[in-house]
Design an enzyme around this catalytic site. Structure first.
Site, PDB file in Angstrom:
ATOM      1  N   LYS A  37       0.837  -1.203   0.000  1.00 57.64           N
ATOM      2  CA  LYS A  37       0.000   0.000   0.000  1.00 57.64           C
ATOM      3  C   LYS A  37       0.871   1.252   0.000  1.00 57.64           C
ATOM      4  CE  LYS A  37      -2.044  -1.060   3.852  1.00 57.64           C
ATOM      5  NZ  LYS A  37      -1.413  -2.345   4.143  1.00 57.64           N
ATOM      6  N   THR A  38       1.827   1.273   0.918  1.00 58.95           N
ATOM      7  CA  THR A  38       2.679   2.450   1.016  1.00 58.95           C
ATOM      8  C   THR A  38       3.518   2.584  -0.266  1.00 58.95           C
ATOM      9  OG1 THR A  38       2.756   2.187   3.396  1.00 58.95           O
ATOM     10  CG2 THR A  38       4.420   3.604   2.439  1.00 58.95           C
ATOM     11  N   ASP A 224      -1.875   7.826   4.054  1.00 59.79           N
ATOM     12  CA  ASP A 224      -1.447   6.465   4.416  1.00 59.79           C
ATOM     13  C   ASP A 224      -1.998   6.149   5.807  1.00 59.79           C
ATOM     14  OD1 ASP A 224      -0.272   4.016   4.254  1.00 59.79           O
ATOM     15  OD2 ASP A 224       1.801   4.714   4.289  1.00 59.79           O
ATOM     16  N   GLU A 225      -2.063   4.885   6.160  1.00 58.30           N
ATOM     17  CA  GLU A 225      -2.554   4.451   7.488  1.00 58.30           C
ATOM     18  C   GLU A 225      -3.919   5.082   7.769  1.00 58.30           C
ATOM     19  OE1 GLU A 225      -0.895   2.239   9.087  1.00 58.30           O
ATOM     20  OE2 GLU A 225       1.179   2.408   8.437  1.00 58.30           O
ATOM     21  N   GLN A 255      -5.258  -3.210  11.096  1.00 54.72           N
ATOM     22  CA  GLN A 255      -4.148  -2.534  11.766  1.00 54.72           C
ATOM     23  C   GLN A 255      -4.582  -1.252  12.460  1.00 54.72           C
ATOM     24  OE1 GLN A 255      -0.221  -2.574   9.733  1.00 54.72           O
ATOM     25  NE2 GLN A 255      -1.347  -3.430   8.014  1.00 54.72           N
ATOM     26  N   ARG A 608       5.399  -7.083  10.894  1.00 51.36           N
ATOM     27  CA  ARG A 608       6.587  -6.251  10.618  1.00 51.36           C
ATOM     28  C   ARG A 608       7.754  -7.108  10.159  1.00 51.36           C
ATOM     29  NH1 ARG A 608       4.256  -2.763   9.071  1.00 51.36           N
ATOM     30  NH2 ARG A 608       2.495  -4.105   9.502  1.00 51.36           N
TER      31      ARG A 608
END
Ligand code: ATP
Ligand code: MG
Length: 768
Positions: A37-38, A224-225, A255, A608
Site C-alpha cells: 500500500k505504502t 497512508d494508514e 491494523q 513487521r
C-alpha cells in the site's frame, strides 16, 4: 518527462498499478499488511509529478508518524532521482496543520507565533481551572478532564457545538471547563495537540475563501494508514478534497490501533459513502513476510469478530516458522535477545548474516525497554530507541549523572550548571551569572567560584543558605567517594536523596514523575555492575561517544504503536504475557473492543517481520521492585501451531551460565534465593498446570518445554565463600531477599544480586 519513461511502474502488480494510474477521482485502497500500500502510494506521488499532473507543492501526503513521513520522503526522493524539483507536502496530520495554522492563526483568535503546549502544561492549566471552579481534584483529577477534552477535540466538537449528551461529563462541569480552557489557551496564545486539527477544521468550515484556496492549492491528497484517522482528521480531509475529490486513502482495518485516541475504523466505511464513485482497490499479495509468518499473523487476527476480513498470500516459499520462547524472567529475556541478535549478526541457522539495522524489538509498553537498554549497554550492542529518548538521554538520568560527575570531578562546570539550581535552590539567572563571572575572573571552576561569591557575601537570602548547603554536601560526597567509606551504589542513593533531587520528583504531580522516579531506581541498579562511580561514568561516556556515528549499525527498540508501517528482516516481540500484552488496562477500560485492538496490535507486530519473527514471554517480571508471576499471553494460544517452532530456553539460567548448568549438572547458581522464591510462585505453578492440561496428541507448546524439574533450592548463608564473575572471590556478610552483601577479597564490600554468584567450591565448573 512523461509516463513513457516510467520504469517505476514496472515494479508494481496490476492492482497496484491500477491504483497508481487512476490519478483523478477518489481511490480507496484497502489491503492487508505488507501488500504494498505504502509503495503504491509513494509511487502514485512520483507518477503525479512525473506526468506533470501536479507540481510538488500541489500534492499533499499525510501519514501517521514522523518516521513514516521521513521514509516516504526518502522513497519519493529516490524514485524521482535528481530531476525532482522539490518534494510535496509530506508529513503527519499535526505537522501539516501546524504549518497551516501559523498562516491563519488570527482567524481563531491566535497570533501566528502561538506555542504548542505539552501534556504537562496542559494538565497544569486544567488543574488551575478545576481548582478555581471549586471542584475536588482528588475525585475529579485534571488528567481525566484532559482525556475527556481530547476526546471531544478528536471528534471536532467545540465547546459551543458539544452535543447535549456530553453535558453530564465531569460531574456536569465538562462543557464549562472546556470553554474556559479554550479561552485560557487563547489568552496564552497557545494550543494543545488536539487544537491543531480542531482549529483548522473550524477555519475551513467558517471561511469558505480559505478552504477554496487550499482546495485549489492541494490538487491531490493522499493518506497512508487511513484506518487510524479520527473524526477531526477525517473532516479535515473531506473538506480539503471536497472540491476536486482527488483523494487516495490507503489502509488496513486489521491494523487500526489508535481507537483509544479516537481513531474510527468507521471512517473507511464512511469514505465509500462520502465518495460514492470511489475506485476501490484490493491488494492480496504480501511481499514482505515468509509464508509461516504470514500464516501466524492470520491465525491471531482471525480471533477478532469485527473485521472486514481478507486473505493474504505470498509467492515466497520456505522460511522459518514463527519462533516462540519462554524465559524465566524479563532480564533473562533481554539477555537471550541480545545473544540472538549477535548470533544473527554472525549468521545463524544457515542464514546469511543480518545487520543490526535489520533487527527490531517491539514492545507493548515503553517501560519494557529499560531491560533491553541495560543489557545492550552492558554488552556494548549499539541500539536506538525510536519514538522516545534512550535511557541515558532522559532528563532525570542526565541530571542524576551530572551530580555523579560533579562528585567525581569538581571541575565539571557543565555538570555544575546543570544541577546547581535543580532542584530549585533560589539561584536565579543573576546569581548564576555572578558565580560565572567570579569563576572566570579567577580562572577557577564554578564550584570554587561559587564558594568565593559566598565568602564575599555576594549573595543573600535563601539562595546563599541553599548554595552553601549544596557546596558542603558536594564536599562531603567527594570525601566519601574518595575514601570509599560507603559503597558507590549507596553513595549514589545518598546523593540523589540528600540533594533533594529525588524529593523534587516525588513532589512533582505531572504524569511523567512516577516514570522518572522509576528510571532513577533503574539507574542505581545499573551502578551495581561497576566498581565505582568513575567506572560507571566512563562506561556511559564511551557509549554516548560511540553513538555519535549515526552511520553505525544499531538494533531498534520501539513500541508496537511506533512500528506501524515499518518492516525488518528480524523482529523480536517480547513480553507476551497476559496483563502486559494484551494490556490489562486496555481490557479493563474497553472490554472486548479493547481486546480486539490489542489483537490488532499483535497482528501489526508479527507482520513487521520479513524473515524471522520471535515471540517471547517471561514467567516472572519485577515490577516496582516486586516479583510478579506472569501467565503467557492468550495470543500465544491463538498462534497456529503448524506455523510455530517452540525454542527451548538455553538452560533456565540463560546466557553463559546455561552451558555450565547443562555441562556440569546442577551448579550453585540454582541455589540463589530469588529463584527459589520464584519457583514457588503461583504464576509458575499455573503455567505448569496449564502445560499438563493440554489435550493428548496436541504438540506441547512452550509451556511443555518450560516445566522445571528443579528441586526447591536452599539459600545462601552468611559466612559462605562465593565467587562472582566480575568481583572474584569473597565472603557473604548479609543476605537480604535476593541481594547479598559480600566482602570481596579484591573489590571490597559490594551488594550483588544472588543469581550472579556461585559457591566458591563450584566456581571452577563455570567457563566465565
Ligand atoms: P503495511 O500495512 O505494513 O503498512 P504496506 O501495505 O504499506 O504494509 P509496503 O510497506 O508498501 O506495504 O510494502 C511491503 C514490502 O513489499 C516493501 O518492502 C515493498 O517494497 C514490497 N513490495 C510492495 N509491492 C511490491 C511489488 N509489486 N513487487 C515487489 N515488492 C513489492
Ligand atoms: Mg504501509
Amino acid at each position: 518527462m512523461a509516463a513513457r519513461g516510467a520504469p517505476y511502474l514496472d515494479d508494481l502488480n496490476p492492482a497496484q498499478r491500477a491504483a497508481v494510474e487512476t490519478l483523478d477521482g477518489p481511490v480507496l485502497m484497502l489491503a492487508g499488511a505488507g501488500t504494498g500500500k505504502t509503495k503504491a502510494l509513494t509511487t502514485r506521488i512520483v507518477h503525479l509529478l512525473n506526468t506533470g499532473r501536479a507540481r510538488p507543492n500541489e500534492v499533499l501526503a499525510v501519514t501517521f508518524t514522523n518516521k513514516a513521513a521521513r521514509e516516504m520522503r526518502e522513497r519519493v526522493g529516490r524514485l524521482m532521482g535528481t530531476s525532482g524539483e522539490g518534494l510535496p507536502w509530506l508529513g503527519t496530520f499535526h505537522a501539516i496543520c501546524v504549518k497551516l495554522l501559523r498562516r491563519h492563526a488570527e482567524l481563531v483568535g491566535l497570533k501566528s507565533s502561538f506555542t504548542i503546549l505539552d501534556s504537562d502544561d496542559q494538565l497544569r492549566l486544567l488543574k488551575q481551572l478545576v481548582q478555581a471552579a471549586g471542584i475536588d481534584d482528588k475525585r475529579w483529577p485534571a488528567r481525566m478532564l484532559a482525556g475527556i477534552i481530547d476526546g471531544w477535540k478528536n471528534r471536532a466538537w467545540l465547546p459551543e457545538t458539544l452535543p447535549a449528551a456530553e453535558a453530564g461529563a465531569y460531574n456536569d462541569m465538562g462543557p464549562v471547563l472546556y470553554a474556559q480552557y479554550q479561552t485560557r489557551l487563547k489568552e496564552l496564545n497557545a494550543v494543545d495537540f488536539g487544537d491543531l486539527l480542531l482549529h483548522m477544521v473550524h477555519i475551513f468550515q467558517q471561511h469558505e475563501d480559505v478552504l477554496a484556496q487550499y482546495q485549489r492549492w492541494f490538487k491531490y491528497v493522499l493518506v497512508d494508514e487511513y484506518q487510524d484517522t479520527n473524526v477531526a482528521q477525517y473532516l479535515w480531509l473531506r473538506l480539503l478534497a471536497g472540491g476536486h475529490k482527488n483523494i487516495c486513502c490507503v489502509g488496513d482495518d486489521d491494523q487500526s490501533i489508535y481507537g483509544w485516541r479516537g481513531a474510527e475504523v468507521g471512517n473507511i466505511l464512511r469514505f465509500e459513502k462520502d465518495f460514492p464513485d470511489a475506485k476501490i482497490v484490493r491488494l492480496e499479495q504480501n511481499y514482505r513476510s515468509t509464508p509461516h509468518i504470514l500464516a501466524a499473523a492470520a491465525g491471531v487476527i482471525a480471533g477478532n469478530e469485527n473485521r472486514l476480513g481478507k486473505e493474504l498470500w505470498t509467492a515466497e516459499e520456505g522460511g522459518e516458522k514463527l519462533r516462540l520462547i519462554g524465559h524465566w524472567d524479563g532480564e533473562e529475556e533481554a539477555r537471550w535477545i541480545g545473544e540472538e541478535a549477535e548470533a544473527m549478526q554472525r549468521g545463524t541457522r544457515g542464514m546469511a548474516p543480518l545487520s543490526l539495522n535489520g533487527m527490531a524489538i517491539l514492545v507493548r509498553a515503553s517501560h519494557q525497554m529499560r531491560a533491553f537498554e541495560d543489557r545492550f549497554l552492558s554488552i556494548g550492542m549499539p541500539y536506538r530507541v525510536i519514538g522516545g529518548p534512550r535511557f541515558y538521554e532522559r532528563l532525570e538520568i542526565r541530571d542524576a549523572m551530572a551530580y555523579f560527575r560533579l562528585v567525581v570531578s569538581p571541575q565539571d562546570d557543565l555538570a555544575f550548571e546543570r544541577v546547581v539550581n535543580t532542584p530549585k535552590r533560589g539561584l536565579g539567572d543573576k546569581a548564576r551569572q555572578k558565580i560565572q563571572r567570579e569563576a572566570r575572573a579567577q580562572f577557577l571552576p564554578l564550584v570554587e567560584g561559587a564558594q568565593m561569591v559566598l565568602e564575599a557575601k555576594g549573595l543573600g537570602g535563601k539562595g546563599a543558605v541553599e548554595l552553601q548547603r549544596f557546596l558542603d554536601n558536594l564536599r562531603r560526597w567527594q570525601r566519601l567517594e574518595a575514601s570509599a567509606e560507603v559503597g558507590h551504589v549507596e553513595l549514589a542513593e545518598m546523593i540523589l536523596d540528600e540533594s533533594g533531587y529525588t524529593e523534587m520528583w516525588q513532589n512533582d504531580k505531572s504524569p511523567e514523575a512516577a516514570g522518572r522516579l522509576e528510571n532513577l531506581k533503574e539507574l542505581v541498579k545499573a551502578l551495581e555492575q561497576f566498581e565505582n562511580l568513575q567506572g560507571f561514568l566512563e562506561h556511559v561516556g564511551l557509549i554516548m561517544d560511540n553513538d555519535k556515528g549515526e552511520s553505525e549499525e544499531k538494533i531498534s527498540i520501539m513500541t508496537l504503536h511506533a512500528a506501524k508501517g515499518l518492516e525488518f528482516p528480524a523482529v523480536f516481540l517480547p513480553g507476551w504475557e497476559d496483563g502486559l500484552f494484551p494490556s490489562q488496562r486496555s481490557m479493563d477500560e474497553s472490554g472486548t473492543k479493547g481486546l480486539e485492538e490489542e489483537r490488532r496490535l499483535a497482528y501489526v507486530g508479527i507482520t513487521r517481520a520479513e524473515q524471522i519473527c520471535t515471540v517471547s514471554f517471561a514467567g516472572n517480571r519485577r515490577v516496582y521492585g516486586q516479583w510478579q508471576s506472569q501467565l503467557p499471553s492468550r495470543f500465544i494460544d491463538e498462534l497456529p501451531e503448524a506455523h510455530v517452532e517452540v525454542l527451548t530456553p538455553p538452560g533456565l539460567y540463560g546466557g553463559n551460565f546455561g552451558a555450565a548448568a547443562q555441562g556440569h549438572g546442577r551448579s550453585g547458581l540454582e541455589q540463589a534465593v530469588s529463584e527459589a522464591d520464584v519457583y514457588n510462585s503461583p504464576g509458575w505453578r499455573r503455567m505448569q498446570a496449564r502445560a499438563s492440561q493440554r489435550p493428548a496428541g496436541q504438540p506441547a507448546s512452550s509451556r511443555g518445554n518450560m516445566v522445571i524439574e528443579g528441586t526447591v533450592v536452599s539459600a545462601f548463608a552468611v559466612g559462605e565463600r562465593v565467587f562472582h564473575s566480575k568481583f572474584g572471590y569473597g565472603e557473604i556478610t548479609a543476605v537480604e531477599a535476593d541481594k547479598l552483601a559480600i566482602v570481596f577479597d579484591k573489590a571490597g564490600e559490594k551488594k550483588v544480586v544472588a543469581r550472579f554468584v556461585v559457591r566458591a567450591s563450584e566456581a571452577d565448573n563455570i567457563p566465565f
